[in-house]
Design a protein around this motif. Sequence first.
Motif, PDB file in Angstrom:
ATOM      1  N   THR A 104       0.837  -1.207   0.000  1.00 41.39           N
ATOM      2  CA  THR A 104       0.000   0.000   0.000  1.00 41.39           C
ATOM      3  C   THR A 104       0.868   1.251   0.000  1.00 41.39           C
ATOM      4  OG1 THR A 104      -1.775  -1.135   1.180  1.00 41.39           O
ATOM      5  CG2 THR A 104      -1.767   1.265   1.276  1.00 41.39           C
ATOM      6  N   ASN A 105       1.900   1.251   0.849  1.00 45.75           N
ATOM      7  CA  ASN A 105       2.791   2.416   0.903  1.00 45.75           C
ATOM      8  C   ASN A 105       3.566   2.590  -0.400  1.00 45.75           C
ATOM      9  OD1 ASN A 105       1.976   3.009   3.505  1.00 45.75           O
ATOM     10  ND2 ASN A 105       3.629   1.830   4.451  1.00 45.75           N
ATOM     11  N   ALA A 106       3.965   1.471  -1.012  1.00 47.32           N
ATOM     12  CA  ALA A 106       4.686   1.568  -2.279  1.00 47.32           C
ATOM     13  C   ALA A 106       3.796   2.151  -3.365  1.00 47.32           C
ATOM     14  CB  ALA A 106       5.197   0.180  -2.693  1.00 47.32           C
ATOM     15  N   THR A 107       2.548   1.705  -3.394  1.00 52.28           N
ATOM     16  CA  THR A 107       1.611   2.241  -4.384  1.00 52.28           C
ATOM     17  C   THR A 107       1.348   3.726  -4.158  1.00 52.28           C
ATOM     18  OG1 THR A 107       0.545   0.079  -4.569  1.00 52.28           O
ATOM     19  CG2 THR A 107      -0.701   1.978  -5.360  1.00 52.28           C
ATOM     20  N   ARG A 108       1.298   4.110  -2.901  1.00 53.52           N
ATOM     21  CA  ARG A 108       0.965   5.500  -2.570  1.00 53.52           C
ATOM     22  C   ARG A 108       2.144   6.433  -2.798  1.00 53.52           C
ATOM     23  NH1 ARG A 108      -0.552   5.262   3.038  1.00 53.52           N
ATOM     24  NH2 ARG A 108      -2.592   4.576   2.293  1.00 53.52           N
ATOM     25  N   HIS A 109       3.345   6.017  -2.399  1.00 49.76           N
ATOM     26  CA  HIS A 109       4.493   6.915  -2.421  1.00 49.76           C
ATOM     27  C   HIS A 109       5.452   6.691  -3.591  1.00 49.76           C
ATOM     28  CE1 HIS A 109       3.295   8.330   1.520  1.00 49.76           C
ATOM     29  NE2 HIS A 109       3.286   7.093   1.981  1.00 49.76           N
ATOM     30  N   ALA A 110       5.350   5.528  -4.243  1.00 48.12           N
ATOM     31  CA  ALA A 110       6.243   5.257  -5.382  1.00 48.12           C
ATOM     32  C   ALA A 110       5.454   4.608  -6.510  1.00 48.12           C
ATOM     33  CB  ALA A 110       7.399   4.362  -4.948  1.00 48.12           C
ATOM     34  N   PRO A 111       4.434   5.292  -7.017  1.00 44.95           N
ATOM     35  CA  PRO A 111       3.622   4.700  -8.096  1.00 44.95           C
ATOM     36  C   PRO A 111       4.467   4.399  -9.332  1.00 44.95           C
ATOM     37  CG  PRO A 111       3.163   7.047  -7.881  1.00 44.95           C
ATOM     38  CD  PRO A 111       4.001   6.671  -6.709  1.00 44.95           C
ATOM     39  N   GLY A 112       4.236   3.228  -9.895  1.00 45.26           N
ATOM     40  CA  GLY A 112       4.987   2.822 -11.071  1.00 45.26           C
ATOM     41  C   GLY A 112       6.308   2.167 -10.759  1.00 45.26           C
ATOM     42  N   GLY A 113       6.776   2.266  -9.525  1.00 49.55           N
ATOM     43  CA  GLY A 113       8.055   1.669  -9.144  1.00 49.55           C
ATOM     44  C   GLY A 113       7.943   0.160  -9.026  1.00 49.55           C
ATOM     45  N   GLU A 114       8.935  -0.529  -9.505  1.00 45.49           N
ATOM     46  CA  GLU A 114       8.942  -1.988  -9.442  1.00 45.49           C
ATOM     47  C   GLU A 114       9.054  -2.454  -7.994  1.00 45.49           C
ATOM     48  OE1 GLU A 114      11.671  -5.733 -11.063  1.00 45.49           O
ATOM     49  OE2 GLU A 114      11.873  -3.717 -11.953  1.00 45.49           O
ATOM     50  N   VAL A 115       8.313  -3.507  -7.658  1.00 44.66           N
ATOM     51  CA  VAL A 115       8.287  -4.039  -6.295  1.00 44.66           C
ATOM     52  C   VAL A 115       8.798  -5.475  -6.303  1.00 44.66           C
ATOM     53  CG1 VAL A 115       6.817  -4.680  -4.339  1.00 44.66           C
ATOM     54  CG2 VAL A 115       6.389  -2.548  -5.575  1.00 44.66           C
ATOM     55  N   GLY A 116       9.620  -5.798  -5.347  1.00 49.25           N
ATOM     56  CA  GLY A 116      10.112  -7.165  -5.177  1.00 49.25           C
ATOM     57  C   GLY A 116       9.921  -7.625  -3.756  1.00 49.25           C
ATOM     58  N   VAL A 117       9.490  -8.862  -3.588  1.00 50.55           N
ATOM     59  CA  VAL A 117       9.264  -9.432  -2.256  1.00 50.55           C
ATOM     60  C   VAL A 117      10.126 -10.679  -2.125  1.00 50.55           C
ATOM     61  CG1 VAL A 117       7.584 -10.449  -0.679  1.00 50.55           C
ATOM     62  CG2 VAL A 117       6.917  -8.536  -2.149  1.00 50.55           C
TER      63      VAL A 117
END
Length: 279
Positions: free
Chosen positions: A198-211
């Motif tokens: 949620t925070n990644a979507t809110r503060h870094a939209p479009g940024g690639e996410v890895g888990v």
Amino acid sequence: MRSRLDTRPALVLAVSCSLLCGGVLYVQAEPGRYATTVAGLATGAAVLGGMAGRSRAQATRAAIAAAESAEKAARAEARTAVLAERTRIARDVHDVLAHSLAGIDMQGELVDALIDTGDLAGIREANGQAHSLVRESLRQAQWTVHALREDGLPLRESLTAMLESSGHHDALTVVGDVRELPARSTQCLLRIAQEALTNATRHAPGGEVGVRLTFAEEATVLSVRNKPATLPVTVATGSGMGLIGMRERIALLGGTVTTGPVTTGPDSGGWQVEAVIPR
């Protein structure tokens, strides 16, 4: 005002009185000396009987006091358990609503912006993302209900579904031998991952996410890392309970959570959340 001797002094006094009375009667009473002496020795019996009765009364009072104390402790423990459960339920409900509603709200704002530009393809994509978030929120609600009932949750599968529904495909890396975790640990890691996404979507939209999910001998580690934003960031305010909820949740399991910017490597400029739960 009555005063009572302790057991030992009272016993000594009773025996002394019996011996004294018996001795006096033995010396003074010529006829029937032995019978009179026995009667004198028995004078302390009343004292001994009273002492026994007092001991029984004290034991009864002590047992009643212990039972009342145990009942009070049980009521206090029950109240503590109820408050802890209410806190856990409130935290779970917050996580589900904050994640789903924040994402849907952002997609709605994106649709409003695209309407002005006439970008129908972008509008359809944003609308599809909103529908995807709604479906995800339904799954999250089911996960929450299962967790509250302490049913088993498939951690790896749930993380994969969460990432896929958020638009991050093939973003999960699993290291080590996969093992089943307790329901509370699984739920904790899922909620932390959800809050991080949620925070990644809110503060870094479009940024690639890895888990990255690591099953080590001594702990289970969940790391969520996002790259810097590639789309305009919409200023949004949250409830402020996300990070607090993460730390409270994992502290109950004896674990830790750390957050901070990524300063080195290909993800430099992004953000990372790492949760560690002891095995």
